[in-house]
Motif scaffolding. Structure first.
Motif, PDB file in Angstrom:
ATOM      1  N   LEU A  11       0.843  -1.197   0.000  1.00  0.00           N
ATOM      2  CA  LEU A  11       0.000   0.000   0.000  1.00  0.00           C
ATOM      3  C   LEU A  11       0.877   1.245   0.000  1.00  0.00           C
ATOM      4  O   LEU A  11       1.799   1.354   0.801  1.00  0.00           O
ATOM      5  N   MET A  12       0.548   2.175  -0.876  1.00  0.00           N
ATOM      6  CA  MET A  12       1.371   3.382  -1.010  1.00  0.00           C
ATOM      7  C   MET A  12       0.504   4.596  -1.287  1.00  0.00           C
ATOM      8  O   MET A  12      -0.382   4.562  -2.147  1.00  0.00           O
ATOM      9  N   SER A  13       0.732   5.670  -0.540  1.00  0.00           N
ATOM     10  CA  SER A  13       0.182   6.983  -0.872  1.00  0.00           C
ATOM     11  C   SER A  13       1.336   7.957  -0.795  1.00  0.00           C
ATOM     12  O   SER A  13       1.951   8.119   0.266  1.00  0.00           O
ATOM     13  N   ASP A  73      -4.826   9.972  11.698  1.00  0.00           N
ATOM     14  CA  ASP A  73      -4.065   8.721  11.695  1.00  0.00           C
ATOM     15  C   ASP A  73      -5.003   7.528  11.514  1.00  0.00           C
ATOM     16  O   ASP A  73      -4.743   6.624  10.692  1.00  0.00           O
ATOM     17  N   VAL A  74      -6.105   7.529  12.227  1.00  0.00           N
ATOM     18  CA  VAL A  74      -7.055   6.421  12.154  1.00  0.00           C
ATOM     19  C   VAL A  74      -7.875   6.489  10.870  1.00  0.00           C
ATOM     20  O   VAL A  74      -8.146   5.451  10.235  1.00  0.00           O
ATOM     21  N   GLU A  75      -8.262   7.691  10.450  1.00  0.00           N
ATOM     22  CA  GLU A  75      -9.033   7.835   9.207  1.00  0.00           C
ATOM     23  C   GLU A  75      -8.230   7.327   8.008  1.00  0.00           C
ATOM     24  O   GLU A  75      -8.770   6.628   7.133  1.00  0.00           O
ATOM     25  N   ILE A  76      -6.954   7.667   7.969  1.00  0.00           N
ATOM     26  CA  ILE A  76      -6.096   7.185   6.890  1.00  0.00           C
ATOM     27  C   ILE A  76      -5.998   5.663   6.935  1.00  0.00           C
ATOM     28  O   ILE A  76      -6.067   4.988   5.895  1.00  0.00           O
ATOM     29  N   ALA A  77      -5.842   5.105   8.117  1.00  0.00           N
ATOM     30  CA  ALA A  77      -5.733   3.646   8.238  1.00  0.00           C
ATOM     31  C   ALA A  77      -6.993   2.954   7.723  1.00  0.00           C
ATOM     32  O   ALA A  77      -6.908   1.913   7.046  1.00  0.00           O
ATOM     33  N   HIS A  78      -8.156   3.500   8.018  1.00  0.00           N
ATOM     34  CA  HIS A  78      -9.396   2.896   7.515  1.00  0.00           C
ATOM     35  C   HIS A  78      -9.443   2.970   5.983  1.00  0.00           C
ATOM     36  O   HIS A  78      -9.901   2.022   5.327  1.00  0.00           O
ATOM     37  N   ALA A  79      -8.950   4.074   5.414  1.00  0.00           N
ATOM     38  CA  ALA A  79      -8.918   4.168   3.954  1.00  0.00           C
ATOM     39  C   ALA A  79      -7.957   3.137   3.367  1.00  0.00           C
ATOM     40  O   ALA A  79      -8.243   2.533   2.321  1.00  0.00           O
ATOM     41  N   PHE A  80      -6.832   2.901   4.028  1.00  0.00           N
ATOM     42  CA  PHE A  80      -5.882   1.887   3.551  1.00  0.00           C
ATOM     43  C   PHE A  80      -6.499   0.489   3.658  1.00  0.00           C
ATOM     44  O   PHE A  80      -6.293  -0.358   2.778  1.00  0.00           O
ATOM     45  N   ALA A  81      -7.235   0.236   4.732  1.00  0.00           N
ATOM     46  CA  ALA A  81      -7.912  -1.055   4.878  1.00  0.00           C
ATOM     47  C   ALA A  81      -8.970  -1.221   3.789  1.00  0.00           C
ATOM     48  O   ALA A  81      -9.107  -2.314   3.201  1.00  0.00           O
TER      49      ALA A  81
END
Length: 374
Positions: A11-13, A73-81
């Motif tokens: 995963l990469m942004s 931090d958590v919002e980004i993690a949910h998008a990665f998931a």
């Protein structure tokens, strides 16, 4: 989870913060030199609201509270998931078949040259592991910085594995928000470093003047004429003269930096866009000729590979070098970075070093990343 599984997700942004690239990668074996194959790639764009926040922090903007960072931090993690689950659904692969996810996260600050060096990528790996049920390796860059390195670039080892040739000196150019080079001599050490701005400035100027998120096909730049005086002023930036190892980001190259170079002289927006393309081409060419002048082939990946105007300017600055997409050599230019974090996750789980000290400047090889078990 099967212990012999050879499927990984990367995963990469990147600095451009245009979206999340997800790659499903198959490794032929556990051997570190085994070939890898992209089975499926998927891109998930960021929404306008979160992208605006990412760009704000990425170019040095302050947060109003620690809660802002914690929530992001958590919002980004949910998008990665979400990106992972969409990738696996499209590929028809069950999560149980995937050994691990390697997640780069989203860089919001990169300061490797300060008194207390640090780099910071958001996207909590705990959340990704919990949401997907897949062991997740994240936070790859900070161990290298702790060892005195820049934490970047981290993918030259993969570039070498996929694209090196004993018959010619090659280089790989990643045209993301920031441009970086991997030097692949016929023999000898692999090197790599950032060369300066690429899509970050081009996108920012384009959005400011046209409302479009990026300069599709380089049409905006092609509408103008490069300003040689402005180019010379921008190239006076001292960062360009620093020797490798070096890295940079939006904290260094952003619209305020450009406005300082523009001064009070009014220029046509298209001319400035053309000059920014010229700045990328000139800084790439200057860096390549200074560090590996016998390069015969430059292999391009990243979003900038789809900008024919920019590629034409790079070719103009490097007339004796063949400039072509990594796709010519069987490597998808849009997903090679995401593939790289799948590769790094595998190295971490195997207890192998993921960095190249000759590239990052670290005191030695280090096992990178934090492991979040499923």
């Amino acid at each position: 989870m099967r212990s012999d599984a050879q499927l990984y997700v990367g995963l990469m942004s990147g600095t451009s913060a245009d979206g999340i690239d997800a790659a499903l990668v198959r490794f032929a074996s556990g051997d570190p030199h085994a070939p890898c194959e992209l089975l499926h790639g998927h891109s998930r764009p960021w929404g306008d609201a979160i992208r605006s926040r990412l760009l704000h922090f990425g170019q040095g903007g302050d947060c109003t509270s620690l809660d802002d960072i914690g929530h992001l931090d958590v919002e980004i993690a949910h998008a990665f998931a979400d990106a992972t689950q969409e990738l696996l659904a499209a590929a028809g692969v069950d999560a149980v078949a995937v050994r691990a996810i390697g997640s780069h996260g989203q860089t919001i600050r990169h300061r490797p040259d300060t008194r207390w060096p640090f780099t910071w990528q958001l996207g909590d790996g705990n959340v990704i592991a919990e949401r997907t049920g897949i062991t997740t390796v994240a936070d790859f860059r900070r161990r290298d910085v702790a060892a005195g390195g820049h934490g970047a670039p981290l993918l030259p080892a993969l570039h070498a594995a996929l694209l090196r040739s004993p018959d010619e000196a090659r280089a790989v150019l990643n045209l993301g928000g920031i441009a970086n080079l991997t030097l692949l001599p016929r023999e000898g050490a692999v090197r790599g470093f950032d060369t300066g701005p690429a899509n970050a400035l081009l996108d920012a100027w384009c959005a400011h003047h046209t409302g479009a998120a990026f300069d599709a096909g380089g049409a905006f730049a092609a509408s103008g004429q490069a300003d040689t005086a402005l180019l010379a002023t921008l190239l006076e930036e001292r960062w360009f003269d620093l020797p490798p190892p070096k890295s940079t980001g939006r904290e260094q190259f952003h619209l305020a930096w450009l406005q300082a170079g523009l001064g009070s002289i009014r220029r046509e927006p298209g001319d400035v866009q053309a000059t920014l393309a010229e700045l990328t081409a000139a800084s790439v060419a200057n860096a390549l000729l200074a560090t590996q002048p016998d390069t015969t082939r430059l292999l391009v990946c990243g979003g900038g590979v789809h900008n024919p105007f920019l590629l034409a300017r790079i070719r103009a600055w490097l007339p004796t070098v063949t400039v072509e997409s990594t796709a010519v050599h069987g490597v998808d230019p849009d997903f090679i970075e995401a593939m790289g974090f799948a590769w790094l996750a595998r190295e971490t789980l195997a207890g192998r070093h993921g960095n190249l000290p000759a590239v990052t400047g670290a005191r030695g090889g280090r096992v990178l990343g934090a492991i979040h078990p499923a």
